[in-house]
Design a protein around this motif. Structure first.
Motif, PDB file in Angstrom:
ATOM      1  N   LYS A 207      35.730  10.005  -6.739  1.00 18.21           N
ATOM      2  CA  LYS A 207      35.425   8.731  -7.135  1.00 18.21           C
ATOM      3  C   LYS A 207      36.286   8.256  -8.251  1.00 18.21           C
ATOM      4  O   LYS A 207      36.329   9.241  -9.452  1.00 18.21           O
ATOM      5  CB  LYS A 207      33.755   8.659  -7.443  1.00 18.21           C
ATOM      6  N   ILE A 225      42.847   1.695  -7.007  1.00 20.23           N
ATOM      7  CA  ILE A 225      43.682   1.981  -5.846  1.00 20.23           C
ATOM      8  C   ILE A 225      45.106   2.466  -6.044  1.00 20.23           C
ATOM      9  O   ILE A 225      45.515   3.344  -5.325  1.00 20.23           O
ATOM     10  CB  ILE A 225      43.932   0.573  -5.187  1.00 20.23           C
ATOM     11  N   VAL A 255      39.604   9.657   4.156  1.00 22.13           N
ATOM     12  CA  VAL A 255      38.775   8.480   3.877  1.00 22.13           C
ATOM     13  C   VAL A 255      39.442   7.788   2.495  1.00 22.13           C
ATOM     14  O   VAL A 255      39.559   8.522   1.554  1.00 22.13           O
ATOM     15  CB  VAL A 255      37.270   8.780   3.905  1.00 22.13           C
ATOM     16  N   PHE A 256      39.630   6.899   2.353  1.00 24.40           N
ATOM     17  CA  PHE A 256      40.084   5.842   1.197  1.00 24.40           C
ATOM     18  C   PHE A 256      39.420   4.693   1.291  1.00 24.40           C
ATOM     19  O   PHE A 256      40.004   3.643   1.871  1.00 24.40           O
ATOM     20  CB  PHE A 256      41.461   5.761   1.259  1.00 24.40           C
ATOM     21  N   LYS A 257      38.373   4.414   0.498  1.00 22.23           N
ATOM     22  CA  LYS A 257      37.553   3.200   0.534  1.00 22.23           C
ATOM     23  C   LYS A 257      37.673   2.575  -0.936  1.00 22.23           C
ATOM     24  O   LYS A 257      37.666   3.307  -1.785  1.00 22.23           O
ATOM     25  CB  LYS A 257      36.271   3.630   0.924  1.00 22.23           C
ATOM     26  N   GLY A 258      37.803   1.241  -0.718  1.00 16.84           N
ATOM     27  CA  GLY A 258      37.867   0.616  -1.754  1.00 16.84           C
ATOM     28  C   GLY A 258      38.170  -1.030  -1.860  1.00 16.84           C
ATOM     29  O   GLY A 258      38.975  -1.315  -0.759  1.00 16.84           O
ATOM     30  N   THR A 260      36.786  -5.354  -1.910  1.00 17.39           N
ATOM     31  CA  THR A 260      36.126  -6.150  -0.666  1.00 17.39           C
ATOM     32  C   THR A 260      36.679  -7.530  -0.430  1.00 17.39           C
ATOM     33  O   THR A 260      36.604  -8.034   0.497  1.00 17.39           O
ATOM     34  CB  THR A 260      34.817  -6.605  -1.268  1.00 17.39           C
ATOM     35  N   VAL A 269      37.041   3.087  -6.304  1.00 18.13           N
ATOM     36  CA  VAL A 269      37.338   3.578  -4.876  1.00 18.13           C
ATOM     37  C   VAL A 269      36.824   4.938  -4.831  1.00 18.13           C
ATOM     38  O   VAL A 269      36.480   5.741  -5.736  1.00 18.13           O
ATOM     39  CB  VAL A 269      38.988   3.415  -4.591  1.00 18.13           C
ATOM     40  N   ARG A 270      36.761   5.219  -3.513  1.00 15.21           N
ATOM     41  CA  ARG A 270      36.294   6.501  -3.092  1.00 15.21           C
ATOM     42  C   ARG A 270      37.327   7.266  -2.099  1.00 15.21           C
ATOM     43  O   ARG A 270      37.766   6.620  -1.009  1.00 15.21           O
ATOM     44  CB  ARG A 270      34.682   6.425  -2.316  1.00 15.21           C
ATOM     45  N   LEU A 271      37.352   8.523  -2.183  1.00 14.52           N
ATOM     46  CA  LEU A 271      38.251   9.138  -1.429  1.00 14.52           C
ATOM     47  C   LEU A 271      37.387  10.576  -0.803  1.00 14.52           C
ATOM     48  O   LEU A 271      36.647  10.927  -1.613  1.00 14.52           O
ATOM     49  CB  LEU A 271      39.797   9.722  -2.039  1.00 14.52           C
ATOM     50  N   GLU A 272      37.646  10.746   0.486  1.00 13.67           N
ATOM     51  CA  GLU A 272      37.067  11.941   0.920  1.00 13.67           C
ATOM     52  C   GLU A 272      38.047  13.040   1.950  1.00 13.67           C
ATOM     53  O   GLU A 272      38.785  12.282   2.306  1.00 13.67           O
ATOM     54  CB  GLU A 272      35.910  11.497   1.938  1.00 13.67           C
TER      55      GLU A 272
END
Length: 411
Positions: A207, A225, A255-258, A260, A269-272
């Protein structure tokens, strides 16, 4: 015992196993198709568990339940003195929509047996049905372990929880055998190797917190980002610059989420991702370097980085002696050409590793690959396999279990 008598005994045993399993092959396929049609997710294998209990009870087998909620154990006691041999069959499905067109396609929307666990469980039932009529061949006791939640790595997988619930006790298991249908190996070929067989599998979440702002005014904020992108790049140096070139590790971000909206720099942002390794020291080093890169990169760019890293499945390490007995069993049963000395470990994770850490064990690949056909890999929505492997796997389990009982007893 004279060599000729030993050879005759092996041939008689092979013939008996072949006749027994061949006579129930259609029944094993029937069980597999039922299980395939009714897949259930990790820790929720209620119908699957009930099905197993029902079939084992019909066979007159001693049944025990209560292991990690849905786990089932069947006890088959032989007529001769000997050790306790455990055989493990995983039974959970994956959360995904099936895209095959087989007549036994999943009827449980959003779930599919896309990793062959329906086949493993069906083989376990086949082993049970055959061995109830072969007790005179069994030295000691065979413990059939039907395991939930093999796919549930983030929560530790079902194996370690069954162990905590006492599945290896009362009676105490001396050795274990596991198997996985494997499309990368030729149909009907079984393979294993001493030492590391499969990788440790560790998921992680990163995170990154920055400061959200309008995209036209980046100087007033902290862009998570950009920080995340730098972290992804810096992570690539761990394997190339921190791990011994003669060791192995894989680090992947999935996963790279961030964000809107196109004109807003987000707050976070969140990376998995996942780490695969084959040695505990390498595993620890990757974790330490990953944590430092996440925290220091984010800090240097004005943000905050947090790593949530889970040490889940350890490396699966086969016992040399048990592998040797398994190899001899496969060669006795099917011939030398049907055994593969697996040249290197597989990068996939497998929670049978917890059993292998607890007792001497062997894990084998059961080949399902067919030349000239598209062999979809496990976890594909198109995954399926030639059902001929079910009888082959059942025979391999039986011969290996009987040989293990005899070998231990001989000592």
């Amino acid at each position: 015992m004279p060599l000729l008598d030993t050879y005759k005994g092996v041939l008689m045993m092979v013939q008996k196993i072949n006749e027994m399993v061949d006579s129930i092959e259609d029944w094993i396929i029937e069980q597999r198709r039922y299980l395939h049609m009714h897949p259930e997710g990790s820790k929720y294998e209620y119908e699957t568990s009930n099905k197993i209990v029902k079939e084992l009870t019909k066979l007159g087998i001693e049944v025990r339940t209560g292991y990690y909620n849905t786990g089932v154990v069947g006890i088959i006691r032989g007529e001769k003195e000997g050790p306790i041999v455990g055989l493990r069959f995983d039974m959970d499905a994956l959360e995904m929509e099936e895209l095959t067109d087989v007549p036994y396609k999943s009827v449980n929307k959003g779930f599919m047996h896309s990793c062959g666990h329906d086949g493993h469980t069906a083989m376990g039932l086949g082993v049970a049905k055959a061995l109830t009529k072969m007790k005179e061949e069994i030295h000691g006791t065979i413990k059939l372990i039907f395991q939930p939640a093999e796919e549930d790595a983030p929560n530790g997988g079902g194996a370690q929880h069954m162990i905590k619930d006492g599945v290896l006790e009362n009676p105490k298991v001396h050795c274990m055998v596991g198997m996985h249908i494997w499309p990368q190996v030729e149909l009907g070929v079984l393979g294993s190797r001493p030492g590391v067989m499969m990788a440790a599998s560790d998921p992680f979440v990163i995170k990154i917190t920055g400061k959200g702002v309008h995209a036209s005014l980046p100087n007033l904020g902290v862009d998570p980002i950009v920080i995340g992108s730098q972290i992804v790049n810096n992570i690539q140096t761990i394997v190339s610059r921190n791990i011994d070139p003669f060791e192995q590790a894989v680090i992947s971000i999935g996963v790279f989420k961030g964000g809107t909206r196109y004109n807003v720099i987000p707050e976070s942002v969140r990376l998995e991702g996942t780490v695969r390794s084959f040695d505990d020291k390498v595993r620890e080093e990757v974790y330490k370097r990953l944590k430092k890169i996440v925290e220091d990169t984010a800090s240097a760019l004005g943000g905050k980085g947090e790593l949530d890293y889970k040490f889940t499945y350890p490396p699966l390490i086969n016992d040399e002696k048990i592998v040797k007995i398994a190899k001899e069993s496969i060669i006795d049963m099917f011939g030398k050409e049907k055994y593969l000395d697996v040249p290197r470990p597989a990068p996939g994770g497998e929670d049978f590793a917890y059993f292998a850490k607890s007792v001497p064990s062997v894990f084998m690949f059961l080949g399902s690959g067919e030349e000239g056909k598209e062999n979809h890999p496990p976890h594909s929505p198109y995954f399926n396999f030639n059902e001929k492997v079910l009888a082959i796997g059942t025979k391999a389990f039986i011969k290996t279990a009987i040989n293990l009982g005899r070998s231990f007893y001989a000592e």
